[in-house]
Design an enzyme around this catalytic site. Structure first.
Site, PDB file in Angstrom:
ATOM      1  N   ASP A  11       0.774  -1.252   0.000  1.00 42.89           N
ATOM      2  CA  ASP A  11       0.000   0.000   0.000  1.00 42.89           C
ATOM      3  C   ASP A  11       0.807   1.305   0.000  1.00 42.89           C
ATOM      4  OD1 ASP A  11      -1.838  -1.993   0.291  1.00 42.89           O
ATOM      5  OD2 ASP A  11      -2.837  -1.180   2.052  1.00 42.89           O
ATOM      6  N   LYS A  97      -7.109  -4.755  -2.945  1.00 43.79           N
ATOM      7  CA  LYS A  97      -7.926  -5.225  -1.822  1.00 43.79           C
ATOM      8  C   LYS A  97      -8.813  -4.094  -1.330  1.00 43.79           C
ATOM      9  CE  LYS A  97      -4.362  -4.059   1.444  1.00 43.79           C
ATOM     10  NZ  LYS A  97      -4.953  -2.861   2.035  1.00 43.79           N
ATOM     11  N   CYS A 141      -1.939  -2.436   7.648  1.00 45.17           N
ATOM     12  CA  CYS A 141      -1.863  -3.411   6.557  1.00 45.17           C
ATOM     13  C   CYS A 141      -0.576  -4.223   6.560  1.00 45.17           C
ATOM     14  CB  CYS A 141      -2.102  -2.724   5.219  1.00 45.17           C
ATOM     15  SG  CYS A 141      -3.832  -2.222   5.073  1.00 45.17           S
TER      16      CYS A 141
HETATM   17  C1  VGL Z   1      -4.628   0.945   5.729  1.00 45.86           C
HETATM   18  C2  VGL Z   1      -5.967   2.089   7.194  1.00 45.86           C
HETATM   19  C3  VGL Z   1      -7.030   1.948   6.332  1.00 45.86           C
HETATM   20  C4  VGL Z   1      -3.255   0.435   5.394  1.00 45.86           C
HETATM   21  C5  VGL Z   1      -5.676   0.785   4.864  1.00 45.86           C
HETATM   22  O1  VGL Z   1      -2.938   0.235   4.193  1.00 45.86           O
HETATM   23  O2  VGL Z   1      -2.458   0.222   6.346  1.00 45.86           O
HETATM   24  N1  VGL Z   1      -4.770   1.587   6.886  1.00 45.86           N
HETATM   25  N2  VGL Z   1      -6.878   1.294   5.180  1.00 45.86           N
END
Ligand code: VGL
Ligand code: ZN
Length: 203
Positions: A11, A97, A141
């Site tokens: 991410d 995702k 994540c």
């Molecule tokens: C994430 C918070 C909300 C991440 C994703 O990628 O860590 N954190 N959505």
């Protein structure tokens, strides 16, 4: 029997970097470090995966609909794009995702490639048994992906020079790292890697 490793970059998207809607402090600082890890993997022809949070406009993941988070990484927006300085080799497999509006999907093991094949299946098909993991965010994540990887029996190197956390509570990232290490992840840095020299083949 040889063992095979893959790199998982979690991410590293505009919205999780400074200026983004859910910015991780210094989230972009890990980009050059990840580029170096990618060079290593790319030269060896070891697989590289990059996951992305890829939410619909309306999702229970967002505050507005009862969730925890401000809107972020909405499909096909600039905020959802992988960081522009990330030098992804063309063979990189992008995983998405968070498409289900009713779920929080933090782990890359809930992600699929462009054909809808799950990450776990892709790893098995490629014969991967070790994962090197970096990216954002340490306390969400990255943690969730690493704990899943360990649960599924993969060996994990946690790239601690290539992760950053949200730290809603200041100690969240430290605790997340402890939890991953307790679960069996081994910490790794580029510096250690260069000190080890050739040992990378076995590591
Ligand atoms: C994430 C918070 C909300 C991440 C994703 O990628 O860590 N954190 N959505
Ligand atoms: Zn999200």
């Amino acid at each position: 029997m040889g063992s095979k490793k893959a790199l998982l970059i979690v991410d590293v998207q505009n919205d999780f970097c400074p200026g983004g809607s859910l910015a991780v402090p210094e989230g972009d600082k890990i980009v050059p470090v990840l580029n170096r890890y990618m060079m290593i993997f790319s030269r060896k022809k070891w697989p590289i995966f990059a996951s992305r949070d890829w939410h619909p406009q309306e999702s229970k993941h967002f505050k507005q609909f009862g969730g925890l988070w401000p809107e972020h990484c909405i499909q096909n927006t600039r905020g959802a794009r992988l960081h522009p300085d990330l030098r992804l080799p063309k063979e990189t497999i992008v995983l998405s995702k968070g498409m289900d509006p009713d779920k929080d999907s933090y782990s890359a093991f809930q992600a699929v490639d462009s054909k809808g094949t799950e990450f776990f299946k892709l790893l098995k098909t490629l014969g991967i048994d070790k994962l090197w993991v970096g990216g954002l965010a340490t306390d969400y994540c990255v943690k969730s992906s690493v704990l899943d990887a360990l649960k599924f029996g993969f060996k994990v190197k946690l790239l601690i020079d290539a992760i950053k956390g949200v730290n809603i509570k200041p100690e969240d990232s430290e605790q997340a790292i402890e939890e991953m290490v307790r679960g069996g992840a081994e910490k790794m840095t580029l510096e250690e890697l260069s000190n080890q020299g050739k040992k990378i083949e076995g590591g």
